[in-house]
Design a protein around this motif. Structure first.
Motif, PDB file in Angstrom:
ATOM      1  N   SER A  85       0.884  -1.156   0.000  1.00  0.00           N
ATOM      2  CA  SER A  85       0.000   0.000   0.000  1.00  0.00           C
ATOM      3  C   SER A  85       0.929   1.215   0.000  1.00  0.00           C
ATOM      4  O   SER A  85       2.145   1.048  -0.154  1.00  0.00           O
ATOM      5  CB  SER A  85      -0.953  -0.017   1.196  1.00  0.00           C
ATOM      6  OG  SER A  85      -2.051   0.859   0.960  1.00  0.00           O
ATOM      7  N   HIS A  86       0.374   2.407   0.205  1.00  0.00           N
ATOM      8  CA  HIS A  86       1.194   3.613   0.014  1.00  0.00           C
ATOM      9  C   HIS A  86       1.523   4.298   1.339  1.00  0.00           C
ATOM     10  O   HIS A  86       0.786   4.160   2.318  1.00  0.00           O
ATOM     11  CB  HIS A  86       0.452   4.599  -0.895  1.00  0.00           C
ATOM     12  CG  HIS A  86      -0.880   5.036  -0.343  1.00  0.00           C
ATOM     13  ND1 HIS A  86      -1.038   6.219   0.348  1.00  0.00           N
ATOM     14  CD2 HIS A  86      -2.104   4.456  -0.345  1.00  0.00           C
ATOM     15  CE1 HIS A  86      -2.307   6.335   0.716  1.00  0.00           C
ATOM     16  NE2 HIS A  86      -2.977   5.273   0.319  1.00  0.00           N
ATOM     17  N   ILE A  87       2.625   5.067   1.344  1.00  0.00           N
ATOM     18  CA  ILE A  87       2.985   5.804   2.560  1.00  0.00           C
ATOM     19  C   ILE A  87       2.982   7.322   2.352  1.00  0.00           C
ATOM     20  O   ILE A  87       3.321   8.052   3.272  1.00  0.00           O
ATOM     21  CB  ILE A  87       4.341   5.359   3.144  1.00  0.00           C
ATOM     22  CG1 ILE A  87       5.453   5.520   2.101  1.00  0.00           C
ATOM     23  CG2 ILE A  87       4.275   3.925   3.659  1.00  0.00           C
ATOM     24  CD1 ILE A  87       6.851   5.518   2.735  1.00  0.00           C
ATOM     25  N   PHE A 132      -3.730   6.055   9.018  1.00  0.00           N
ATOM     26  CA  PHE A 132      -3.984   4.675   8.581  1.00  0.00           C
ATOM     27  C   PHE A 132      -4.208   4.486   7.084  1.00  0.00           C
ATOM     28  O   PHE A 132      -4.032   3.381   6.577  1.00  0.00           O
ATOM     29  CB  PHE A 132      -5.181   4.106   9.362  1.00  0.00           C
ATOM     30  CG  PHE A 132      -4.907   4.070  10.844  1.00  0.00           C
ATOM     31  CD1 PHE A 132      -4.148   3.049  11.394  1.00  0.00           C
ATOM     32  CD2 PHE A 132      -5.339   5.097  11.677  1.00  0.00           C
ATOM     33  CE1 PHE A 132      -3.850   3.025  12.747  1.00  0.00           C
ATOM     34  CE2 PHE A 132      -5.050   5.083  13.043  1.00  0.00           C
ATOM     35  CZ  PHE A 132      -4.297   4.049  13.580  1.00  0.00           C
ATOM     36  N   ASP A 133      -4.636   5.521   6.383  1.00  0.00           N
ATOM     37  CA  ASP A 133      -4.887   5.405   4.950  1.00  0.00           C
ATOM     38  C   ASP A 133      -3.549   5.196   4.240  1.00  0.00           C
ATOM     39  O   ASP A 133      -2.807   6.147   4.041  1.00  0.00           O
ATOM     40  CB  ASP A 133      -5.589   6.679   4.452  1.00  0.00           C
ATOM     41  CG  ASP A 133      -5.764   6.716   2.937  1.00  0.00           C
ATOM     42  OD1 ASP A 133      -5.271   5.813   2.248  1.00  0.00           O
ATOM     43  OD2 ASP A 133      -6.396   7.667   2.453  1.00  0.00           O
ATOM     44  N   GLY A 134      -3.265   3.945   3.884  1.00  0.00           N
ATOM     45  CA  GLY A 134      -1.989   3.613   3.249  1.00  0.00           C
ATOM     46  C   GLY A 134      -1.068   2.862   4.198  1.00  0.00           C
ATOM     47  O   GLY A 134      -0.899   1.645   4.057  1.00  0.00           O
ATOM     48  N   ILE A 153      -4.158  -4.364   1.776  1.00  0.00           N
ATOM     49  CA  ILE A 153      -5.098  -4.167   2.881  1.00  0.00           C
ATOM     50  C   ILE A 153      -5.253  -2.662   3.057  1.00  0.00           C
ATOM     51  O   ILE A 153      -4.260  -1.921   3.026  1.00  0.00           O
ATOM     52  CB  ILE A 153      -4.560  -4.803   4.186  1.00  0.00           C
ATOM     53  CG1 ILE A 153      -4.189  -6.267   3.963  1.00  0.00           C
ATOM     54  CG2 ILE A 153      -5.588  -4.661   5.306  1.00  0.00           C
ATOM     55  CD1 ILE A 153      -3.513  -6.926   5.168  1.00  0.00           C
ATOM     56  N   HIS A 154      -6.488  -2.189   3.230  1.00  0.00           N
ATOM     57  CA  HIS A 154      -6.731  -0.738   3.285  1.00  0.00           C
ATOM     58  C   HIS A 154      -7.957  -0.482   4.147  1.00  0.00           C
ATOM     59  O   HIS A 154      -8.821  -1.341   4.266  1.00  0.00           O
ATOM     60  CB  HIS A 154      -6.968  -0.220   1.852  1.00  0.00           C
ATOM     61  CG  HIS A 154      -6.677   1.241   1.680  1.00  0.00           C
ATOM     62  ND1 HIS A 154      -7.549   2.223   2.071  1.00  0.00           N
ATOM     63  CD2 HIS A 154      -5.598   1.882   1.158  1.00  0.00           C
ATOM     64  CE1 HIS A 154      -7.011   3.414   1.791  1.00  0.00           C
ATOM     65  NE2 HIS A 154      -5.828   3.232   1.235  1.00  0.00           N
ATOM     66  N   ILE A 155      -8.023   0.699   4.718  1.00  0.00           N
ATOM     67  CA  ILE A 155      -9.270   1.063   5.406  1.00  0.00           C
ATOM     68  C   ILE A 155     -10.353   1.313   4.354  1.00  0.00           C
ATOM     69  O   ILE A 155     -10.062   1.722   3.233  1.00  0.00           O
ATOM     70  CB  ILE A 155      -9.099   2.300   6.318  1.00  0.00           C
ATOM     71  CG1 ILE A 155      -8.521   3.498   5.557  1.00  0.00           C
ATOM     72  CG2 ILE A 155      -8.224   1.951   7.516  1.00  0.00           C
ATOM     73  CD1 ILE A 155      -8.547   4.795   6.365  1.00  0.00           C
ATOM     74  N   GLU A 156     -11.605   1.065   4.746  1.00  0.00           N
ATOM     75  CA  GLU A 156     -12.722   1.192   3.803  1.00  0.00           C
ATOM     76  C   GLU A 156     -12.885   2.625   3.318  1.00  0.00           C
ATOM     77  O   GLU A 156     -13.261   2.860   2.179  1.00  0.00           O
ATOM     78  CB  GLU A 156     -14.019   0.713   4.472  1.00  0.00           C
ATOM     79  CG  GLU A 156     -15.240   0.811   3.579  1.00  0.00           C
ATOM     80  CD  GLU A 156     -16.540   0.880   4.372  1.00  0.00           C
ATOM     81  OE1 GLU A 156     -16.555   0.547   5.568  1.00  0.00           O
ATOM     82  OE2 GLU A 156     -17.550   1.303   3.777  1.00  0.00           O
ATOM     83  N   GLN A 157     -12.672   3.602   4.177  1.00  0.00           N
ATOM     84  CA  GLN A 157     -12.873   5.026   3.859  1.00  0.00           C
ATOM     85  C   GLN A 157     -14.332   5.355   3.589  1.00  0.00           C
ATOM     86  O   GLN A 157     -14.630   6.305   2.858  1.00  0.00           O
ATOM     87  CB  GLN A 157     -12.028   5.458   2.643  1.00  0.00           C
ATOM     88  CG  GLN A 157     -10.537   5.307   2.858  1.00  0.00           C
ATOM     89  CD  GLN A 157      -9.737   5.783   1.665  1.00  0.00           C
ATOM     90  OE1 GLN A 157      -9.480   5.017   0.746  1.00  0.00           O
ATOM     91  NE2 GLN A 157      -9.345   7.038   1.668  1.00  0.00           N
ATOM     92  N   GLY A 158     -15.239   4.556   4.156  1.00  0.00           N
ATOM     93  CA  GLY A 158     -16.656   4.816   3.974  1.00  0.00           C
ATOM     94  C   GLY A 158     -17.406   4.237   5.159  1.00  0.00           C
ATOM     95  O   GLY A 158     -16.807   3.612   6.042  1.00  0.00           O
TER      96      GLY A 158
HETATM   97 ZN   LIG Z   1      -5.077   5.067   0.449  1.00  0.00          ZN
END
Ligand SMILES: [Zn+2]
Length: 411
Positions: free
Chosen positions: A81-83, A92-94, A190-195
């Motif tokens: 995922s991204h940093i 947490f996003d990324g 793996i990522h947070i849903e963001q919704g």
């Molecule tokens: Zn992201």
């Protein structure tokens, strides 16, 4: 017995530690190849090496840690995922996907299970598209789809992408070596849903079936500007904003009737507007998304038709241009079924499958490498915000499901 609660606490603490590494003191803002990125790389490198990974930074600035397989040509699973972050981001996003990936590797190494494949953990350098106003630089380079022109793009300080790579001590001429190893046979993000969906359903996890396709339009409604006091109501008026408003209400009504579809008018402007002038010109956007391309295309056609009907009635002209038309990206069936089986096994309830309404690195990587994605509940549905968080129990569930997935996987 595996101590998932302790590993979960460590993942969250590491995300928080990374979030304190920032280009803007007092918030979390980490842009592509910035000074904070260098510091984040140092910390991540330390953790990755402690987990037994061979670490390198590729020419687009992706930090990559390899756990070799049993043979030099063993198939390879990529986890990533991204940093990079948006301005004033959460923790947490990324980074969650990177640090959960690391925790999965640590978990597997602490057990005596042997694997038939290598694992490469990738912290993508750029996904959000903030610094150069174009997203997915890290994952595009991984699949050899970074357009050469992109290297000439400039940031707000006039520094080109190529120069930013050199300033970081990397060499744009080495970009070909960024491309994924031919043995790469799978990608797991793996990522947070963001919704708000998982929170609403009180679930920890979901398996992503597809990244929704998107159409974005720019519309111009042209009526006739005139005096607000002397022009009577009715057919003598050609009010562009009244026409746009009637259409926007229809956008919401119509999208609501199609489960899964989302349509949004996010920006409306009345250029040169004034309180005592009937609006002559209105510009607006339209964003339509669905995991089913034919549903999205049909909805866009219907919404354009209804704009034409509303406007004809009011003697207002409407014109549009498409600014984006991006098909949905399905995740790989086999990997996604394996992941869903792992989630079902570890949570005791059938895995929730859902589309992703937001873009992710997996959407780019999937063009070349079979890809699958796991979502974690976003408390409050919140992301791109300092209060973005995760629940420790959900991170535990992701660790358990991720471990089961890796154990069941053959590449
Ligand atoms: Zn992201």
């Amino acid at each position: 017995m595996t101590d998932y609660p302790a590993r979960s606490a460590q993942v969250i603490e590491r995300c928080r530690q990374l979030a304190r590494i920032t280009d803007v003191p007092g918030e979390t803002t980490r842009l592509f190849l910035s000074p904070a990125t260098r510091e984040a790389h140092a910390l991540l490198t330390h953790w990755m090496q402690a987990a037994g990974l061979e670490v390198r930074t590729d020419a687009i600035g992706n930090l990559r840690g390899l756990l070799p397989g049993p043979a030099a040509d063993s198939p390879r699973l990529l986890i990533g995922s991204h940093i990079d972050t948006v301005p004033n981001a959460g923790a947490f996003d990324g980074p969650l996907g990177v640090l959960l990936g690391l925790a999965l590797i640590e978990e597997l190494r602490s057990s005596d299970a042997s694997f038939s494949f290598a694992i490469e953990l990738i912290a993508f350098s750029e996904e959000e598209g903030v610094r150069f106003a174009t997203p997915f630089l890290g994952s595009l380079a991984l699949i050899a789809q970074l357009e050469p022109d992109t290297l000439q793009r400039k940031d707000d300080d006039g520094i080109s992408l190529a120069a930013s790579i050199r300033n970081f001590g990397l060499d744009p001429a080495e970009l070909p070596a960024t491309v994924a190893d031919p043995a790469a046979a799978g990608y797991f993000e793996i990522h947070i849903e963001q919704g708000p969906v998982l929170e609403h359903e009180d679930r920890s996890l979901a398996v992503v079936e597809a990244i929704a396709g998107q159409t974005r339009l720019a519309l111009t409604f042209s009526g006739h500007a005139n005096h607000a006091g002397t022009t009577p109501m009715g057919p003598l008026r050609r009010d562009a904003l009244a026409a746009a408003s009637e259409w926007i209400a229809e956008v919401e009504r119509s999208a609501t009737s199609i489960p899964g579809l989302v349509a949004t008018v996010g920006k409306v402007e009345v250029p040169g507007g004034a309180g005592n002038v009937i609006p002559g010109i209105v510009t607006s956007t339209l964003d339509v998304r669905d995991a089913r391309d034919q549903v999205r295309r049909a909805a866009v056609e219907h919404l354009l038709e209804s704009a034409a009907i509303v406007c004809a009635k009011r003697r207002v002209n409407v014109a549009h241009t498409r600014t984006l038309d991006q098909p949905a990206v399905p995740m790989d069936h086999r990997l996604t079924n394996l992941l869903a089986a792992a989630v079902t096994q570890m949570t005791g309830t059938p895995a929730r499958r859902m589309p992703s309404g937001a873009g992710h690195d997996a959407m780019i990587v999937a063009r070349r490498i079979p890809s699958t994605m796991l979502f974690l509940r976003s408390p409050g549905g919140l992301s791109h915000h300092p209060n973005e968080t995760v629940l420790p129990a959900d991170v535990e569930a992701a660790l358990a499901a991720g471990t089961a997935f890796l154990r069941s996987l053959s590449l």
